[in-house]
Design an enzyme around this catalytic site. Structure first.
Site, PDB file in Angstrom:
ATOM      1  N   SER A 148       0.813  -1.219   0.000  1.00  0.00           N
ATOM      2  CA  SER A 148       0.000   0.000   0.000  1.00  0.00           C
ATOM      3  C   SER A 148       0.850   1.275   0.000  1.00  0.00           C
ATOM      4  O   SER A 148       0.396   2.323  -0.451  1.00  0.00           O
ATOM      5  CB  SER A 148      -0.961   0.007   1.188  1.00  0.00           C
ATOM      6  OG  SER A 148      -0.240  -0.183   2.384  1.00  0.00           O
ATOM      7  N   ASP A 388      -1.996   6.551  12.155  1.00  0.00           N
ATOM      8  CA  ASP A 388      -1.300   5.769  11.134  1.00  0.00           C
ATOM      9  C   ASP A 388      -0.002   6.504  10.803  1.00  0.00           C
ATOM     10  O   ASP A 388      -0.025   7.564  10.165  1.00  0.00           O
ATOM     11  CB  ASP A 388      -2.198   5.662   9.899  1.00  0.00           C
ATOM     12  CG  ASP A 388      -1.539   4.924   8.731  1.00  0.00           C
ATOM     13  OD1 ASP A 388      -0.305   4.762   8.746  1.00  0.00           O
ATOM     14  OD2 ASP A 388      -2.261   4.533   7.800  1.00  0.00           O
ATOM     15  N   HIS A 391       1.548   5.237   6.484  1.00  0.00           N
ATOM     16  CA  HIS A 391       1.123   5.812   5.198  1.00  0.00           C
ATOM     17  C   HIS A 391       1.300   7.328   5.197  1.00  0.00           C
ATOM     18  O   HIS A 391       1.408   7.946   6.247  1.00  0.00           O
ATOM     19  CB  HIS A 391      -0.344   5.436   4.941  1.00  0.00           C
ATOM     20  CG  HIS A 391      -0.530   3.954   4.790  1.00  0.00           C
ATOM     21  ND1 HIS A 391      -1.036   3.153   5.781  1.00  0.00           N
ATOM     22  CD2 HIS A 391      -0.232   3.140   3.765  1.00  0.00           C
ATOM     23  CE1 HIS A 391      -1.056   1.895   5.368  1.00  0.00           C
ATOM     24  NE2 HIS A 391      -0.572   1.850   4.143  1.00  0.00           N
TER      25      HIS A 391
END
Ligand SMILES: *[C@@H]1O[C@H](CO)[C@@H](O)[C@H](O)[C@H]1NC(C)=O
Ligand SMILES: *[C@@H]1O[C@H](CO)[C@@H](O)[C@H](O)[C@H]1NC(C)=O
Ligand SMILES: *[C@@H]1O[C@H](CO)[C@@H](O)[C@H](O)[C@H]1NC(C)=O
Ligand SMILES: *[C@@H]1O[C@H](CO)[C@@H](O)[C@H](O)[C@H]1NC(C)=O
Ligand SMILES: *[C@@H]1O[C@H](CO)[C@@H](O)[C@H](O)[C@H]1NC(C)=O
Ligand SMILES: *[C@@H]1O[C@H](CO)[C@@H](O)[C@H](O)[C@H]1NC(C)=O
Ligand SMILES: *[C@@H]1O[C@H](CO)[C@@H](O)[C@H](O)[C@H]1NC(C)=O
Length: 416
Positions: A148, A388, A391
């Protein structure tokens, strides 16, 4: 195969349990995008069919100041404030951006993370020019392969070019495990291929796979690689999925013989499987291969300040001193160097780890998604559990990775 790690090293493997659910979001997104695509693809970006016109255009001109001086290491440098040139696009100007990365829309109060430019010590990066990149990609496929984090580099690249293409001449399709952006008039495509370990694993299904449970097939790559064959430019990356525990379940040969491997051992074997495919399948004259080094995480703020058990949450400035976090494993880095160093095919390393290490301010933090949904008010008020720090917001740090890739492609273009 199991070996205990010395205690002082264990930290780098013990990414918090949150990691698993973050990775899960990353992959679930493809599923959600895919559903959405049925409605939005045609509405937003026009039909992707239609006759392909052959148009002869003059080749692009690459001026001397767009060329990186011989010997300049573009990965050494510093972040400089430049709110005139950056960001290169905005959340509004790129409707293709997924909710997971649109931090402003998701309520992030500060926006200065969008205004930093990477300045190499010995030279300048060329200003990104979407028309030139499209010309370089004419009649070609550029494919990003990985997890990702790598997908955000794909998303960034699409945003960097899409605004110069008129409606109806561009399309975004989801064909799991691929996402494909097409620029019709250029017969060019920019693609993403989901392969979080590069080699085969039980996490390869782009829309429905295990996260907590991992099983990697260290010597198998062909299910993936057959879809990489003939691609003009391949950009590989694989890191964070390996770094969940100090050991990982894997097979080598016999599929029934599952063993726990030291992560570094497993990574090395997987890289060799990958390298072997590159060596036997890539034609260096017609294809280019790149490898991205690990994208750093900012999970523990004691690493850059007198910490309070926090993480990247509420960080709004880059780190301004020499810095390397424990999340970026040096053994893994060494394996990458060693494997690439022994290859005959020229695989170019895009070593973004150090420059991204400084950017503790660039992560989605609590302004992204979890399990496919934006965080609730309660979750947002609990950043220790919900931020997070893996990311990145877009526009943001992955745009710089693409500016560097662009600089290299531009340089190659002029040579021929
Ligand atoms: C750009 O940054 C400078 C210095 O921080 C600031 O004075 C100026 O208002 C900023 N311009 C914009 C358009 O945000
Ligand atoms: C269009 O691009 C593909 C590669 O993506 C290439 O194989 C094909 O030859 C191109 N078509 C034309 C007409 O050049
Ligand atoms: C690879 O493909 C074969 C044939 O489709 C399938 O049986 C096998 O399970 C796949 N391997 C993995 C790891 O998905
Ligand atoms: C996801 O995979 C699991 C196990 O392979 C299966 O039981 C489940 O039905 C799948 N879910 C979807 C939505 O396909
Ligand atoms: C490996 O698989 C076994 C059996 O499923 C499991 O008990 C063990 O926890 C797994 N190891 C890791 C590191 O996930
Ligand atoms: C396992 O990994 C650690 C940490 O990277 C390394 O120091 C050690 O030598 C490895 N052990 C084996 C048996 O490969
Ligand atoms: C990437 O750069 C860092 C320093 O910035 C260096 O320590 C590392 O060895 C490099 N990685 C590779 C694979 O060359």
């Amino acid at each position: 195969m199991t070996a205990l790690l010395p205690t002082d090293r264990r930290n780098q493997y013990l990414f918090p349990a949150a990691l698993a659910s973050l990775l899960f979001i990353g992959s679930l997104r493809i599923a959600l995008d895919n559903l959405k695509n049925n409605y939005h693809n045609h509405e937003y970006f026009g039909p992707q069919s239609g006759g392909y016109r052959v148009v002869k255009r003059p080749p692009i001109r690459v001026s001397d100041d767009e060329i990186i001086d011989n010997g300049c290491n573009v990965f050494e440098g510093k972040w400089v404030w430049d709110n005139e040139s950056h960001p290169l696009y905005t959340e509004e100007s790129c409707p293709l951006l997924v909710k997971q990365v649109t931090c402003q829309k998701n309520g992030r109060p500060d926006s200065s993370y969008q205004n930093w430019k990477w300045q190499p010590d010995g030279c300048n990066l060329p200003r990104f020019n979407a028309l030139k990149l499209l010309e370089i990609l004419r009649d070609k496929r550029l494919m990003f392969v990985g997890d990702s984090v790598q997908r955000s580099m794909f998303d960034s690249m699409v945003c960097l070019v899409q605004s110069v293409i008129p409606e109806g001449k561009k399309s975004l399709q989801k064909v799991p495990p691929r996402k494909i952006f097409r620029a019709e008039d250029y017969n060019a495509s920019i693609e993403f291929y989901w392969a979080p370990f590069l080699v085969e694993s039980i996490s390869d299904h782009a829309t429905n796979h295990t996260v907590m449970k991992r099983l990697v097939r260290l010597d198998s790559i062909s299910n993936h690689s057959k879809q990489w064959e003939g691609v003009d430019m391949l950009v590989f990356e694989s890191y964070v999925w390996w770094m969940y525990k100090p050991v990982i379940n894997a097979t080598y040969g016999n599929l029934d013989n599952i063993q726990e491997y030291n992560v570094t051992t497993a990574y090395k074997v997987a890289m060799e499987t990958w390298a072997n495919w590159i060596e036997t399948s890539i034609n260096s004259h017609t294809q280019k291969v790149f490898f991205m080094t690990m994208s750093p995480t900012h999970l523990w703020n004691w690493e850059w300040m007198k910490g309070d058990g926090g993480n990247c949450f509420s960080e709004s400035q880059p780190i301004q001193k020499p810095y390397w976090g424990t999340g970026s494993n040096l053994d893994i880095m060494g394996i990458v160097k060693d494997v690439l160093g022994r290859m005959q095919v020229n695989v170019r390393l895009i070593n973004i780890t150090q420059l991204s290490e400084y950017r503790k301010d660039g992560h989605t933090s609590v302004y992204g998604e979890r399990k496919g949904k934006l965080l609730t008010r309660e979750q947002k008020s609990d950043p220790k559990n919900y931020a997070d720090c893996i990311h990145w917001c877009l526009p943001g740090v992955p745009d710089t990775w693409n500016e560097i890739l662009y600089a290299v492609l531009l340089q190659d273009y002029r040579k021929f």
